[in-house]
Design a protein around this motif. Structure first.
Motif, mmCIF file in Angstrom:
data_model
loop_
_atom_site.group_PDB
_atom_site.id
_atom_site.type_symbol
_atom_site.label_atom_id
_atom_site.label_comp_id
_atom_site.label_asym_id
_atom_site.label_seq_id
_atom_site.Cartn_x
_atom_site.Cartn_y
_atom_site.Cartn_z
ATOM 1 N N ALA A 88 28.225 48.778 43.245
ATOM 2 C CA ALA A 88 29.306 49.706 43.600
ATOM 3 C C ALA A 88 29.757 50.509 42.384
ATOM 4 O O ALA A 88 30.005 51.717 42.488
ATOM 5 C CB ALA A 88 30.486 48.935 44.198
ATOM 6 N N HIS B 286 36.056 44.061 47.315
ATOM 7 C CA HIS B 286 35.474 43.196 46.287
ATOM 8 C C HIS B 286 36.563 42.586 45.411
ATOM 9 O O HIS B 286 36.474 41.427 45.011
ATOM 10 C CB HIS B 286 34.478 43.980 45.438
ATOM 11 C CG HIS B 286 33.211 44.318 46.160
ATOM 12 N ND1 HIS B 286 33.086 45.430 46.937
ATOM 13 C CD2 HIS B 286 32.023 43.676 46.228
ATOM 14 C CE1 HIS B 286 31.875 45.488 47.454
ATOM 15 N NE2 HIS B 286 31.208 44.419 47.052
ATOM 16 N N SER C 202 26.937 40.958 41.839
ATOM 17 C CA SER C 202 25.856 41.924 42.037
ATOM 18 C C SER C 202 26.314 43.104 42.884
ATOM 19 O O SER C 202 26.000 44.260 42.583
ATOM 20 C CB SER C 202 24.642 41.257 42.710
ATOM 21 O OG SER C 202 24.060 40.333 41.841
ATOM 22 N N GLU C 203 27.064 42.825 43.955
ATOM 23 C CA GLU C 203 27.585 43.898 44.800
ATOM 24 C C GLU C 203 28.571 44.768 44.020
ATOM 25 O O GLU C 203 28.590 45.992 44.182
ATOM 26 C CB GLU C 203 28.257 43.323 46.044
ATOM 27 C CG GLU C 203 27.284 42.745 47.051
ATOM 28 C CD GLU C 203 27.977 42.087 48.232
ATOM 29 O OE1 GLU C 203 29.222 42.189 48.360
ATOM 30 O OE2 GLU C 203 27.264 41.460 49.045
ATOM 31 N N GLU D 270 26.407 36.834 44.180
ATOM 32 C CA GLU D 270 26.256 37.944 45.120
ATOM 33 C C GLU D 270 27.413 38.938 44.969
ATOM 34 O O GLU D 270 27.202 40.159 44.965
ATOM 35 C CB GLU D 270 26.192 37.423 46.553
ATOM 36 C CG GLU D 270 25.933 38.503 47.572
ATOM 37 C CD GLU D 270 25.779 37.959 48.980
ATOM 38 O OE1 GLU D 270 26.098 38.710 49.911
ATOM 39 O OE2 GLU D 270 25.347 36.802 49.142
#
Length: 145
Positions: free
Chosen positions: A24, A35, A19-20, A16
């Motif tokens: 971004a 992050h 992926s984030e 996750e």
């Protein structure tokens, strides 16, 4: 946009996060600080070292006409390590010891750098013939023996 990590079984929180980070980067052309802090929390000092490898453009994706894909990472020691993202493997001693033997790390810095270079789309690419790729892998294996 999700990062394609075929065949890799990383914890869902890591998938996750990657992926984030990819979303971004696509939207803002950078990884947000939160992050980066999450990355440091999960991977410790390996995160910093992996980001350094990405910054130095030390990751090369080598692909062949048959669709085989291998990553080579020029480590901080000057040695080149082979990473197979499709099966979550690196040829470095840290991967063998900390990830496989002691099971106290999810990834080595080289494999994390591969995933981060996918996220940031900064991986160098090299197209070779199937025979050349086989030779690269075989030569690497002989050097390790």
């Amino acid at each position: 946009m999700a990062v394609a990590l075929p065949g890799v079984t990383l914890p869902s929180v890591v998938e996750e996060l990657l992926s984030e980070m990819a979303a971004a980067v696509q939207e803002n052309a950078q990884i947000p600080d939160e992050h980066l802090l999450s990355l440091k929390f999960i991977f410790g000092s390996s995160a910093i070292q992996a980001l350094d490898l990405v910054d130095r453009q030390s990751i090369t994706l080598i692909s062949s006409p048959s669709g085989r894909r291998v990553y080579q990472v020029l480590g901080s020691s000057g040695r080149t390590y082979t990473c197979l993202a499709s099966c979550h493997y690196c040829s470095c001693p840290a991967f063998a010891f900390s990830v496989l033997r002691k099971n106290d790390s999810l990834l080595c810095k080289h494999l994390l750098a591969v995933y981060l270079s996918q996220v940031t789309r900064t991986c160098r690419q090299l197209q070779v013939s199937d025979k050349q790729l086989t030779d690269i892998l075989f030569t690497k294996k002989k050097q390790e023996a």
